[in-house]
Motif scaffolding. Structure first.
Motif, mmCIF file in Angstrom:
data_model
loop_
_atom_site.group_PDB
_atom_site.id
_atom_site.type_symbol
_atom_site.label_atom_id
_atom_site.label_comp_id
_atom_site.label_asym_id
_atom_site.label_seq_id
_atom_site.Cartn_x
_atom_site.Cartn_y
_atom_site.Cartn_z
ATOM 1 N N ALA A 83 9.036 1.977 -30.155
ATOM 2 C CA ALA A 83 10.296 2.619 -30.555
ATOM 3 C C ALA A 83 10.490 3.933 -29.797
ATOM 4 O O ALA A 83 11.572 4.197 -29.255
ATOM 5 C CB ALA A 83 10.303 2.868 -32.062
ATOM 6 N N TYR A 86 11.365 3.225 -26.174
ATOM 7 C CA TYR A 86 12.766 2.810 -26.058
ATOM 8 C C TYR A 86 13.708 4.004 -26.232
ATOM 9 O O TYR A 86 14.686 4.143 -25.497
ATOM 10 C CB TYR A 86 13.101 1.736 -27.098
ATOM 11 C CG TYR A 86 12.635 0.335 -26.757
ATOM 12 C CD1 TYR A 86 12.204 -0.026 -25.485
ATOM 13 C CD2 TYR A 86 12.642 -0.655 -27.733
ATOM 14 C CE1 TYR A 86 11.795 -1.311 -25.196
ATOM 15 C CE2 TYR A 86 12.245 -1.956 -27.453
ATOM 16 C CZ TYR A 86 11.819 -2.276 -26.180
ATOM 17 O OH TYR A 86 11.424 -3.566 -25.893
ATOM 18 N N TRP A 87 13.434 4.857 -27.200
ATOM 19 C CA TRP A 87 14.287 6.026 -27.433
ATOM 20 C C TRP A 87 14.306 6.912 -26.188
ATOM 21 O O TRP A 87 15.360 7.370 -25.756
ATOM 22 C CB TRP A 87 13.781 6.809 -28.651
ATOM 23 C CG TRP A 87 14.677 7.941 -29.030
ATOM 24 C CD1 TRP A 87 14.542 9.255 -28.661
ATOM 25 C CD2 TRP A 87 15.864 7.886 -29.825
ATOM 26 N NE1 TRP A 87 15.559 10.013 -29.191
ATOM 27 C CE2 TRP A 87 16.386 9.188 -29.910
ATOM 28 C CE3 TRP A 87 16.530 6.848 -30.487
ATOM 29 C CZ2 TRP A 87 17.543 9.495 -30.617
ATOM 30 C CZ3 TRP A 87 17.677 7.151 -31.202
ATOM 31 C CH2 TRP A 87 18.179 8.461 -31.253
ATOM 32 N N ASP A 93 19.575 1.868 -29.740
ATOM 33 C CA ASP A 93 19.715 0.853 -30.795
ATOM 34 C C ASP A 93 18.409 0.084 -31.001
ATOM 35 O O ASP A 93 17.999 -0.150 -32.145
ATOM 36 C CB ASP A 93 20.852 -0.117 -30.488
ATOM 37 C CG ASP A 93 22.228 0.524 -30.583
ATOM 38 O OD1 ASP A 93 22.330 1.602 -31.215
ATOM 39 O OD2 ASP A 93 23.182 -0.049 -30.040
ATOM 40 N N GLU A 94 17.768 -0.298 -29.896
ATOM 41 C CA GLU A 94 16.489 -1.009 -30.000
ATOM 42 C C GLU A 94 15.421 -0.101 -30.603
ATOM 43 O O GLU A 94 14.591 -0.546 -31.399
ATOM 44 C CB GLU A 94 16.027 -1.486 -28.629
ATOM 45 C CG GLU A 94 16.857 -2.624 -28.061
ATOM 46 C CD GLU A 94 16.521 -2.881 -26.606
ATOM 47 O OE1 GLU A 94 15.760 -3.844 -26.356
ATOM 48 O OE2 GLU A 94 16.988 -2.122 -25.740
ATOM 49 N N ILE A 96 15.862 2.385 -32.736
ATOM 50 C CA ILE A 96 16.103 2.511 -34.178
ATOM 51 C C ILE A 96 15.649 1.249 -34.905
ATOM 52 O O ILE A 96 15.033 1.330 -35.973
ATOM 53 C CB ILE A 96 17.587 2.850 -34.448
ATOM 54 C CG1 ILE A 96 17.848 4.308 -34.045
ATOM 55 C CG2 ILE A 96 17.975 2.583 -35.888
ATOM 56 C CD1 ILE A 96 19.305 4.725 -34.048
ATOM 57 N N GLN A 97 15.894 0.083 -34.319
ATOM 58 C CA GLN A 97 15.448 -1.162 -34.946
ATOM 59 C C GLN A 97 13.923 -1.226 -35.024
ATOM 60 O O GLN A 97 13.359 -1.599 -36.057
ATOM 61 C CB GLN A 97 15.999 -2.378 -34.196
ATOM 62 C CG GLN A 97 15.608 -3.699 -34.842
ATOM 63 C CD GLN A 97 15.995 -3.786 -36.305
ATOM 64 O OE1 GLN A 97 17.154 -3.623 -36.654
ATOM 65 N NE2 GLN A 97 15.029 -4.022 -37.186
ATOM 66 N N LYS A 98 13.263 -0.850 -33.946
ATOM 67 C CA LYS A 98 11.790 -0.907 -33.929
ATOM 68 C C LYS A 98 11.195 0.116 -34.888
ATOM 69 O O LYS A 98 10.204 -0.176 -35.569
ATOM 70 C CB LYS A 98 11.244 -0.696 -32.511
ATOM 71 C CG LYS A 98 11.507 -1.868 -31.578
ATOM 72 C CD LYS A 98 10.845 -3.125 -32.094
ATOM 73 C CE LYS A 98 11.178 -4.334 -31.265
ATOM 74 N NZ LYS A 98 10.694 -5.582 -31.868
ATOM 75 N N THR A 100 12.624 1.179 -37.575
ATOM 76 C CA THR A 100 12.883 0.585 -38.892
ATOM 77 C C THR A 100 11.782 -0.429 -39.219
ATOM 78 O O THR A 100 11.291 -0.484 -40.355
ATOM 79 C CB THR A 100 14.275 -0.075 -38.922
ATOM 80 O OG1 THR A 100 15.261 0.919 -38.628
ATOM 81 C CG2 THR A 100 14.581 -0.710 -40.265
ATOM 82 N N ASP A 101 11.381 -1.208 -38.221
ATOM 83 C CA ASP A 101 10.274 -2.157 -38.408
ATOM 84 C C ASP A 101 8.978 -1.416 -38.753
ATOM 85 O O ASP A 101 8.233 -1.848 -39.639
ATOM 86 C CB ASP A 101 10.056 -3.000 -37.152
ATOM 87 C CG ASP A 101 11.198 -3.962 -36.854
ATOM 88 O OD1 ASP A 101 12.046 -4.188 -37.746
ATOM 89 O OD2 ASP A 101 11.243 -4.475 -35.715
ATOM 90 N N ARG A 104 9.073 -0.375 -42.308
ATOM 91 C CA ARG A 104 8.887 -1.539 -43.180
ATOM 92 C C ARG A 104 7.422 -1.987 -43.213
ATOM 93 O O ARG A 104 6.904 -2.399 -44.247
ATOM 94 C CB ARG A 104 9.777 -2.688 -42.694
ATOM 95 C CG ARG A 104 9.697 -3.956 -43.530
ATOM 96 C CD ARG A 104 10.584 -5.066 -42.985
ATOM 97 N NE ARG A 104 10.535 -5.259 -41.552
ATOM 98 C CZ ARG A 104 9.550 -5.887 -40.894
ATOM 99 N NH1 ARG A 104 8.524 -6.387 -41.549
ATOM 100 N NH2 ARG A 104 9.603 -6.032 -39.585
ATOM 101 N N LYS A 123 18.727 8.627 -36.480
ATOM 102 C CA LYS A 123 20.021 8.147 -36.970
ATOM 103 C C LYS A 123 21.046 9.271 -36.938
ATOM 104 O O LYS A 123 22.206 9.049 -36.577
ATOM 105 C CB LYS A 123 19.883 7.563 -38.381
ATOM 106 C CG LYS A 123 19.252 6.185 -38.377
ATOM 107 C CD LYS A 123 19.296 5.528 -39.739
ATOM 108 C CE LYS A 123 18.749 4.133 -39.650
ATOM 109 N NZ LYS A 123 19.690 3.113 -40.017
#
Length: 163
Positions: A83, A86-87, A93-94, A96-98, A100-101, A104, A123
């Motif tokens: 993440a 990527y940032w 966007d990728e 933030i998704q990673k 978020t993973d 989780r 965010k």
């Protein structure tokens, strides 16, 4: 047996050099280990981390981060490295998704707080104030239950986020 010992030695040496702030040498030791074990998840993750966080070479880090996350997609720290990479290269966007993973996948309150604070900051930077506020509320609730979830490293980030 000898190969496993050499891999462990490179993992340890790169980690110690990184802790000493010798990031070029740490990356070099990591690369040497990867010559022996190109599919070692720790060495790939460390390579990505040193390149992204310490050497300002995020574009070079992407293949290492992706390989490490592909080898161990359920480890929140490894997914966090992907993440962050990527940032750093602008794939927001990728990233933030990673992240978020990673949140989780987190099992400890310290990890949950760390990833939630980082994700809320991202965010906010990405223009999602509502998503950032929701995460901040989650962190507040977590800290009520477990104030020690906020570490010395995350505390200033939390203070900044609340402003």
């Amino acid at each position: 047996k000898d190969k496993a010992l050499r891999i462990a030695a490179y993992q340890t040496i790169s980690g110690v050099l990184g802790e000493q702030g010798k990031f070029v040498e740490a990356f070099d030791a990591t690369k040497a280990g990867l010559e022996i074990a190109p599919d070692d998840v720790i060495l790939n993750n460390n390579a990505a981390y040193f390149l992204t966080e310490n050497l300002n070479r995020s574009a070079d880090a992407v293949p290492y981060a992706e390989k490490a996350a592909g080898l161990n997609p359920n480890h929140p720290g490894i997914v966090d490295t992907l993440a962050a990479t990527y940032w750093a290269v602008g794939r927001k966007d990728e990233a933030i998704q990673k992240l978020t993973d990673s949140l989780r996948l987190s099992r400890t309150d310290v990890d949950k707080a760390t990833y939630a604070i980082k994700l809320a900051g991202w965010k906010l930077q990405a223009g999602d104030a509502k998503g950032a506020a929701s995460l901040a509320n989650s962190v507040r609730e977590l800290l009520i239950e477990n104030p020690s979830a906020l570490t010395a490293e995350t505390s200033p980030k939390w203070e900044q986020l609340q402003k």
